[in-house]
Design a protein around this motif. Structure first.
Motif, PDB file in Angstrom:
ATOM      1  N   THR A 136       0.838  -1.210   0.000  1.00 55.04           N
ATOM      2  CA  THR A 136       0.000   0.000   0.000  1.00 55.04           C
ATOM      3  C   THR A 136       0.867   1.252   0.000  1.00 55.04           C
ATOM      4  O   THR A 136       0.631   2.200  -0.751  1.00 55.04           O
ATOM      5  N   THR A 137       1.899   1.243   0.839  1.00 56.86           N
ATOM      6  CA  THR A 137       2.815   2.376   0.914  1.00 56.86           C
ATOM      7  C   THR A 137       3.566   2.575  -0.397  1.00 56.86           C
ATOM      8  O   THR A 137       3.649   3.698  -0.923  1.00 56.86           O
ATOM      9  N   ALA A 138       4.110   1.479  -0.933  1.00 55.75           N
ATOM     10  CA  ALA A 138       4.858   1.568  -2.195  1.00 55.75           C
ATOM     11  C   ALA A 138       3.964   2.029  -3.331  1.00 55.75           C
ATOM     12  O   ALA A 138       4.418   2.738  -4.242  1.00 55.75           O
ATOM     13  N   SER A 139       2.688   1.664  -3.283  1.00 58.51           N
ATOM     14  CA  SER A 139       1.752   2.035  -4.354  1.00 58.51           C
ATOM     15  C   SER A 139       1.539   3.549  -4.403  1.00 58.51           C
ATOM     16  O   SER A 139       1.591   4.159  -5.472  1.00 58.51           O
ATOM     17  N   TYR A 140       1.305   4.159  -3.238  1.00 61.50           N
ATOM     18  CA  TYR A 140       1.077   5.608  -3.289  1.00 61.50           C
ATOM     19  C   TYR A 140       2.362   6.365  -3.621  1.00 61.50           C
ATOM     20  O   TYR A 140       2.335   7.396  -4.305  1.00 61.50           O
ATOM     21  N   LEU A 141       3.496   5.841  -3.189  1.00 62.08           N
ATOM     22  CA  LEU A 141       4.765   6.523  -3.474  1.00 62.08           C
ATOM     23  C   LEU A 141       5.164   6.435  -4.945  1.00 62.08           C
ATOM     24  O   LEU A 141       6.017   7.187  -5.407  1.00 62.08           O
ATOM     25  N   THR A 142       4.534   5.516  -5.680  1.00 62.63           N
ATOM     26  CA  THR A 142       4.798   5.393  -7.126  1.00 62.63           C
ATOM     27  C   THR A 142       3.563   5.785  -7.942  1.00 62.63           C
ATOM     28  O   THR A 142       3.453   5.449  -9.118  1.00 62.63           O
ATOM     29  N   ASN A 143       2.645   6.478  -7.271  1.00 63.28           N
ATOM     30  CA  ASN A 143       1.440   7.016  -7.936  1.00 63.28           C
ATOM     31  C   ASN A 143       0.495   5.940  -8.464  1.00 63.28           C
ATOM     32  O   ASN A 143      -0.269   6.179  -9.402  1.00 63.28           O
ATOM     33  N   GLU A 157      -8.257  -1.866   1.051  1.00 55.93           N
ATOM     34  CA  GLU A 157      -9.545  -2.518   1.269  1.00 55.93           C
ATOM     35  C   GLU A 157      -9.359  -3.969   1.709  1.00 55.93           C
ATOM     36  O   GLU A 157     -10.063  -4.457   2.595  1.00 55.93           O
ATOM     37  N   VAL A 158      -8.395  -4.640   1.103  1.00 54.78           N
ATOM     38  CA  VAL A 158      -8.103  -6.030   1.492  1.00 54.78           C
ATOM     39  C   VAL A 158      -7.685  -6.083   2.961  1.00 54.78           C
ATOM     40  O   VAL A 158      -8.107  -6.976   3.713  1.00 54.78           O
ATOM     41  N   ILE A 159      -6.859  -5.122   3.375  1.00 52.77           N
ATOM     42  CA  ILE A 159      -6.390  -5.105   4.767  1.00 52.77           C
ATOM     43  C   ILE A 159      -7.545  -4.874   5.732  1.00 52.77           C
ATOM     44  O   ILE A 159      -7.682  -5.588   6.736  1.00 52.77           O
ATOM     45  N   THR A 160      -8.392  -3.884   5.443  1.00 51.41           N
ATOM     46  CA  THR A 160      -9.493  -3.573   6.360  1.00 51.41           C
ATOM     47  C   THR A 160     -10.467  -4.747   6.477  1.00 51.41           C
ATOM     48  O   THR A 160     -11.084  -4.953   7.525  1.00 51.41           O
ATOM     49  N   GLN A 161     -10.585  -5.540   5.402  1.00 48.81           N
ATOM     50  CA  GLN A 161     -11.478  -6.700   5.442  1.00 48.81           C
ATOM     51  C   GLN A 161     -10.898  -7.846   6.261  1.00 48.81           C
ATOM     52  O   GLN A 161     -11.650  -8.687   6.773  1.00 48.81           O
ATOM     53  N   ASN A 162      -9.582  -7.897   6.371  1.00 47.00           N
ATOM     54  CA  ASN A 162      -8.936  -9.045   7.019  1.00 47.00           C
ATOM     55  C   ASN A 162      -8.200  -8.717   8.314  1.00 47.00           C
ATOM     56  O   ASN A 162      -7.732  -9.642   8.990  1.00 47.00           O
ATOM     57  N   ASP A 222      -4.353  -2.639  13.467  1.00 43.51           N
ATOM     58  CA  ASP A 222      -3.948  -2.987  12.102  1.00 43.51           C
ATOM     59  C   ASP A 222      -4.778  -2.231  11.068  1.00 43.51           C
ATOM     60  O   ASP A 222      -4.269  -1.849  10.014  1.00 43.51           O
ATOM     61  N   GLN A 223      -6.065  -2.015  11.361  1.00 41.11           N
ATOM     62  CA  GLN A 223      -6.895  -1.204  10.466  1.00 41.11           C
ATOM     63  C   GLN A 223      -6.385   0.231  10.410  1.00 41.11           C
ATOM     64  O   GLN A 223      -6.362   0.853   9.343  1.00 41.11           O
ATOM     65  N   ALA A 224      -5.965   0.755  11.558  1.00 42.09           N
ATOM     66  CA  ALA A 224      -5.489   2.137  11.615  1.00 42.09           C
ATOM     67  C   ALA A 224      -4.243   2.340  10.757  1.00 42.09           C
ATOM     68  O   ALA A 224      -4.016   3.437  10.224  1.00 42.09           O
ATOM     69  N   LEU A 225      -3.434   1.288  10.594  1.00 37.04           N
ATOM     70  CA  LEU A 225      -2.240   1.396   9.756  1.00 37.04           C
ATOM     71  C   LEU A 225      -2.594   1.804   8.332  1.00 37.04           C
ATOM     72  O   LEU A 225      -1.868   2.552   7.676  1.00 37.04           O
ATOM     73  N   VAL A 226      -3.727   1.300   7.841  1.00 35.44           N
ATOM     74  CA  VAL A 226      -4.168   1.626   6.480  1.00 35.44           C
ATOM     75  C   VAL A 226      -4.454   3.114   6.359  1.00 35.44           C
ATOM     76  O   VAL A 226      -4.038   3.768   5.399  1.00 35.44           O
ATOM     77  N   TYR A 227      -5.177   3.639   7.345  1.00 38.72           N
ATOM     78  CA  TYR A 227      -5.542   5.058   7.289  1.00 38.72           C
ATOM     79  C   TYR A 227      -4.330   5.961   7.475  1.00 38.72           C
ATOM     80  O   TYR A 227      -4.289   7.081   6.940  1.00 38.72           O
ATOM     81  N   GLU A 228      -3.332   5.482   8.218  1.00 38.93           N
ATOM     82  CA  GLU A 228      -2.095   6.258   8.335  1.00 38.93           C
ATOM     83  C   GLU A 228      -1.418   6.372   6.965  1.00 38.93           C
ATOM     84  O   GLU A 228      -0.962   7.447   6.564  1.00 38.93           O
ATOM     85  N   VAL A 229      -1.368   5.258   6.230  1.00 38.13           N
ATOM     86  CA  VAL A 229      -0.774   5.280   4.891  1.00 38.13           C
ATOM     87  C   VAL A 229      -1.568   6.208   3.977  1.00 38.13           C
ATOM     88  O   VAL A 229      -1.001   7.031   3.243  1.00 38.13           O
ATOM     89  N   LYS A 230      -2.894   6.101   4.029  1.00 34.26           N
ATOM     90  CA  LYS A 230      -3.731   6.940   3.154  1.00 34.26           C
ATOM     91  C   LYS A 230      -3.611   8.420   3.513  1.00 34.26           C
ATOM     92  O   LYS A 230      -3.629   9.279   2.624  1.00 34.26           O
ATOM     93  N   LEU A 231      -3.483   8.707   4.800  1.00 37.19           N
ATOM     94  CA  LEU A 231      -3.277  10.094   5.217  1.00 37.19           C
ATOM     95  C   LEU A 231      -2.021  10.654   4.545  1.00 37.19           C
ATOM     96  O   LEU A 231      -2.046  11.749   3.962  1.00 37.19           O
TER      97      LEU A 231
END
Length: 206
Positions: free
Chosen positions: A117-124, A134-139, A145-154
């Motif tokens: 997820t991190t590498a994806s946003y850093l490479t656009n 979405e996969v992470i939040t579902q699992n 662990d869910q909060a980690l996703v929102y930190e990356v998105k922030l």
């Protein structure tokens, strides 16, 4: 020698890379793998078609996670994206073999998806970032662990200077972590710092 290599069919090159990589793997200890992960994967990844067992898939997924993290910390974001995508491909192959990766190999699955997820946003690759998130939040097994996703998105939205969306992501992360924060405009950078600190504190107490 290089000229002869160039004349070989692709399938034979893959076999050669795989055999060299396997020989290298046997010649180093487990604690040396991180230091030599790039050299190992320069051989093993081109030979992925030679993978035959789930143990090999797990081993390679873990190596690609190591390399993805190492590349990330060196600001080699394209390389980090490449390695994490290969690792995620190997996880999908495990799933195709009937393995429940989120149940049987949770930490590896989580770490690869977070790094991806991190590498994806850093490479656009923002669509891929959202898909993996979405996969992470579902699992995810915990709110942490869910909060980690929102930190990356922030951080992703901050990189695009989208203060409105970064603020939304930050507030979601804080809510999951049990904190309330006034939704004032212009403070996503402050939120990012608060979330990082909170995640570290929770991580240390687990």
């Amino acid at each position: 020698q290089q000229a002869l290599y160039g004349l070989l069919p692709e399938s034979e090159r893959e076999i050669i890379h795989w055999k060299i990589g396997q020989r290298m793997l046997k010649g180093i200890s487990l604690h040396e793998r991180e230091a030599k992960c790039f050299d190992l994967l320069n051989q093993l990844n081109p030979g992925l078609s030679q993978v035959r067992t789930n143990e090999q898939r797990l081993e390679l997924a873990d190596l690609n996670l190591l390399a993805g993290r190492k590349a990330f910390f060196s600001a080699a974001h394209d390389a980090s994206y490449k390695y994490t995508q290969t690792g995620l491909l190997l996880l999908r192959e495990l799933e195709a073999q009937g393995i429940n990766i989120w149940q049987d190999h949770y930490q590896l699955a989580l770490n690869l998806h977070i790094q991806g997820t991190t590498a994806s946003y850093l490479t656009n690759h923002f669509d891929e970032m959202n898909r993996l998130g979405e996969v992470i939040t579902q699992n995810a097994r915990s709110l942490y662990d869910q909060a980690l996703v929102y930190e990356v998105k922030l951080n992703a939205y901050l990189s695009k200077d989208d203060r409105v969306e970064s603020l939304k992501m930050g507030l979601k992360a804080l809510s999951l972590l049990g904190l309330k924060y006034p939704a004032k405009p212009g403070i996503p950078h402050v939120l990012a710092a608060v979330i990082k600190t909170r995640l570290k504190l929770i991580g240390k107490s687990d």
